[in-house]
Scaffold this motif. Sequence first.
Motif: not given
Length: 296
Positions: A228-239
């Motif tokens: 599980m993790l949290n990420v900003r939407r603008d960095a989602l594709d990279g994750v």
Amino acid sequence: MAATLRLGIPKGSLQDATVQLFARAGFNIYAGSRSYFPTIDDPEIACMLIRAQEMARYVADGVLDAGLTGLDWVAEHAAAGGSDTLVALADLIYAKQSFGKVRWVLAVPEDSPVQSPADLAGATIATELVRATEAYFARLGVPVKVEFSWGATEVKPPMLADAIVEVTETGTSLRANRLRIVDTVLESNTQLIANRTALADAWKCRKLENIALLLRAAIEAQGRVGIMLNVRRDALDGVLALLPALQRPTIAPLSDPDWVAVNTIIEERTVRDLMPQLKAANAQGIVEYPLNKIVM
């Protein structure tokens, strides 16, 4: 009187691995050192310890409703003319030392001139898996004498037998005894088998289907973990580009509309490399958690 399912647990090399598998599936089995009747924390199941070699016969005869044994011993039962009252409910890929299949192999001394099964025409083969070995050579059209081995089969060539058919997981014991594999006679894995008459009973059939589901789910979870993790939407594709997934990662919005939570399942062996990469890709609050069962 409450309905009871009579379940055979393999005694011997598979016993500990089977008890551990049932624990991951949610059933706690307690086997005393002197008792052949383990207790289980399900009042609808009565367990009995039976050697894997005999399990197919007792299930086929209706002494047990179901049991766990190897495909090898089911094949041996069938080759010996056993009844067709057995039904395989689940393939459970686990063994004594690993979560994989085992092999029954044809082996000869390292310095033997034998290069193929055909070279053993007229030879003596020692094995515990007599009927299946006879059927193997019969299919190849190679006449041999197959003798039952009571154990320590690896030490018999070349003085007591020309070759052996023996089970192996890693090949270590064969190499230690200077034996060379010529061919694979059959591959085997543990199966949950049941008696057809038991399956004709609606309650027993449903109970066995549920047990099979949970055992398969426990095996599916082996070697996997959740992330599980949290990420900003603008960095989602990279994750997401870093995440292998069983299907697709679950993405859920958070209270802050600029952030999302990502949840997925990965192979445990990849975590040590993946976590630093996720952190570098601006993921936060990364949590690894264990899995007991995955229902596909």
